[in-house]
Design a protein around this motif. Sequence first.
Motif, PDB file in Angstrom:
ATOM      1  N   VAL A 122       0.854  -1.174   0.000  1.00 46.65           N
ATOM      2  CA  VAL A 122       0.000   0.000   0.000  1.00 46.65           C
ATOM      3  C   VAL A 122       0.893   1.228   0.000  1.00 46.65           C
ATOM      4  O   VAL A 122       1.749   1.371   0.871  1.00 46.65           O
ATOM      5  CB  VAL A 122      -0.917   0.005   1.247  1.00 46.65           C
ATOM      6  CG1 VAL A 122      -1.818   1.216   1.246  1.00 46.65           C
ATOM      7  CG2 VAL A 122      -1.733  -1.273   1.298  1.00 46.65           C
ATOM      8  N   PRO A 123       0.716   2.113  -0.974  1.00 47.22           N
ATOM      9  CA  PRO A 123       1.562   3.308  -0.989  1.00 47.22           C
ATOM     10  C   PRO A 123       1.279   4.199   0.215  1.00 47.22           C
ATOM     11  O   PRO A 123       0.139   4.361   0.628  1.00 47.22           O
ATOM     12  CB  PRO A 123       1.192   4.011  -2.299  1.00 47.22           C
ATOM     13  CG  PRO A 123      -0.105   3.433  -2.714  1.00 47.22           C
ATOM     14  CD  PRO A 123      -0.214   2.081  -2.079  1.00 47.22           C
ATOM     15  N   ASN A 167       1.340   7.283   0.436  1.00 49.60           N
ATOM     16  CA  ASN A 167       0.532   8.471   0.157  1.00 49.60           C
ATOM     17  C   ASN A 167      -0.967   8.203   0.231  1.00 49.60           C
ATOM     18  O   ASN A 167      -1.758   9.129   0.187  1.00 49.60           O
ATOM     19  CB  ASN A 167       0.916   9.099  -1.192  1.00 49.60           C
ATOM     20  CG  ASN A 167       0.639   8.182  -2.359  1.00 49.60           C
ATOM     21  OD1 ASN A 167       0.150   7.079  -2.201  1.00 49.60           O
ATOM     22  ND2 ASN A 167       0.980   8.648  -3.538  1.00 49.60           N
ATOM     23  N   SER A 168      -1.369   6.934   0.356  1.00 47.91           N
ATOM     24  CA  SER A 168      -2.786   6.637   0.540  1.00 47.91           C
ATOM     25  C   SER A 168      -3.191   6.697   2.019  1.00 47.91           C
ATOM     26  O   SER A 168      -4.374   6.562   2.337  1.00 47.91           O
ATOM     27  CB  SER A 168      -3.142   5.278  -0.049  1.00 47.91           C
ATOM     28  OG  SER A 168      -2.519   4.237   0.668  1.00 47.91           O
ATOM     29  N   LEU A 169      -2.224   6.918   2.903  1.00 52.26           N
ATOM     30  CA  LEU A 169      -2.522   7.115   4.320  1.00 52.26           C
ATOM     31  C   LEU A 169      -3.036   8.539   4.489  1.00 52.26           C
ATOM     32  O   LEU A 169      -2.350   9.495   4.124  1.00 52.26           O
ATOM     33  CB  LEU A 169      -1.270   6.906   5.171  1.00 52.26           C
ATOM     34  CG  LEU A 169      -1.388   7.150   6.671  1.00 52.26           C
ATOM     35  CD1 LEU A 169      -2.375   6.185   7.306  1.00 52.26           C
ATOM     36  CD2 LEU A 169      -0.036   7.000   7.335  1.00 52.26           C
ATOM     37  N   PRO A 170      -4.250   8.710   5.012  1.00 57.48           N
ATOM     38  CA  PRO A 170      -4.785  10.069   5.139  1.00 57.48           C
ATOM     39  C   PRO A 170      -3.961  10.915   6.112  1.00 57.48           C
ATOM     40  O   PRO A 170      -3.324  10.390   7.016  1.00 57.48           O
ATOM     41  CB  PRO A 170      -6.202   9.855   5.658  1.00 57.48           C
ATOM     42  CG  PRO A 170      -6.234   8.481   6.207  1.00 57.48           C
ATOM     43  CD  PRO A 170      -5.164   7.709   5.517  1.00 57.48           C
ATOM     44  N   PHE A 209      -0.569  -0.662   6.559  1.00 56.31           N
ATOM     45  CA  PHE A 209       0.586   0.229   6.500  1.00 56.31           C
ATOM     46  C   PHE A 209       1.740  -0.258   7.375  1.00 56.31           C
ATOM     47  O   PHE A 209       2.899  -0.042   7.066  1.00 56.31           O
ATOM     48  CB  PHE A 209       0.191   1.647   6.925  1.00 56.31           C
ATOM     49  CG  PHE A 209      -0.780   2.278   5.970  1.00 56.31           C
ATOM     50  CD1 PHE A 209      -0.354   2.787   4.767  1.00 56.31           C
ATOM     51  CD2 PHE A 209      -2.120   2.339   6.279  1.00 56.31           C
ATOM     52  CE1 PHE A 209      -1.236   3.366   3.877  1.00 56.31           C
ATOM     53  CE2 PHE A 209      -3.019   2.912   5.396  1.00 56.31           C
ATOM     54  CZ  PHE A 209      -2.582   3.423   4.191  1.00 56.31           C
ATOM     55  N   ARG A 255      -6.964  -1.518   8.532  1.00 57.26           N
ATOM     56  CA  ARG A 255      -6.332  -0.455   7.726  1.00 57.26           C
ATOM     57  C   ARG A 255      -4.947  -0.112   8.291  1.00 57.26           C
ATOM     58  O   ARG A 255      -4.011   0.106   7.539  1.00 57.26           O
ATOM     59  CB  ARG A 255      -7.243   0.770   7.725  1.00 57.26           C
ATOM     60  CG  ARG A 255      -6.764   1.879   6.892  1.00 57.26           C
ATOM     61  CD  ARG A 255      -7.291   1.778   5.502  1.00 57.26           C
ATOM     62  NE  ARG A 255      -7.012   3.050   4.836  1.00 57.26           N
ATOM     63  CZ  ARG A 255      -6.794   3.153   3.566  1.00 57.26           C
ATOM     64  NH1 ARG A 255      -6.868   2.096   2.802  1.00 57.26           N
ATOM     65  NH2 ARG A 255      -6.538   4.315   3.025  1.00 57.26           N
ATOM     66  N   ARG A 285       1.211   7.563  11.192  1.00 55.48           N
ATOM     67  CA  ARG A 285       2.283   8.149  10.369  1.00 55.48           C
ATOM     68  C   ARG A 285       3.560   8.317  11.201  1.00 55.48           C
ATOM     69  O   ARG A 285       4.666   8.062  10.730  1.00 55.48           O
ATOM     70  CB  ARG A 285       1.834   9.486   9.796  1.00 55.48           C
ATOM     71  CG  ARG A 285       2.772  10.044   8.754  1.00 55.48           C
ATOM     72  CD  ARG A 285       2.210  11.298   8.114  1.00 55.48           C
ATOM     73  NE  ARG A 285       0.998  11.065   7.358  1.00 55.48           N
ATOM     74  CZ  ARG A 285       0.960  10.596   6.114  1.00 55.48           C
ATOM     75  NH1 ARG A 285       2.080  10.288   5.502  1.00 55.48           N
ATOM     76  NH2 ARG A 285      -0.187  10.434   5.496  1.00 55.48           N
TER      77      ARG A 285
END
Length: 86
Positions: A13-14, A16-19, A32, A28, A68
Amino acid sequence: MRRNPQKKQKENVPLNSLPETGLLRLPRVLMFIEVSKSTWWGMIRQGMAPKPIKLSKRCSAWRAEDIRAVIDGTFTPETQEGVKNQ
């Protein structure tokens, strides 16, 4: 006849798809941070990962900002805001 279930391969999963903000449920989060559920809960107990926010008795979520920080290696328990010690 029994089937031999194959383990699902996790997709990459890239990041940048993490909000930037919001709440993430456990499946979810584990997309990551590629660890097992038991390892994730162990990391929380050891203070290496953020404590969840309880949405209801059986529903937990994590702040995207905290996830993050774990990925970036900048998470410390002091950086986690708004979650009571349980």
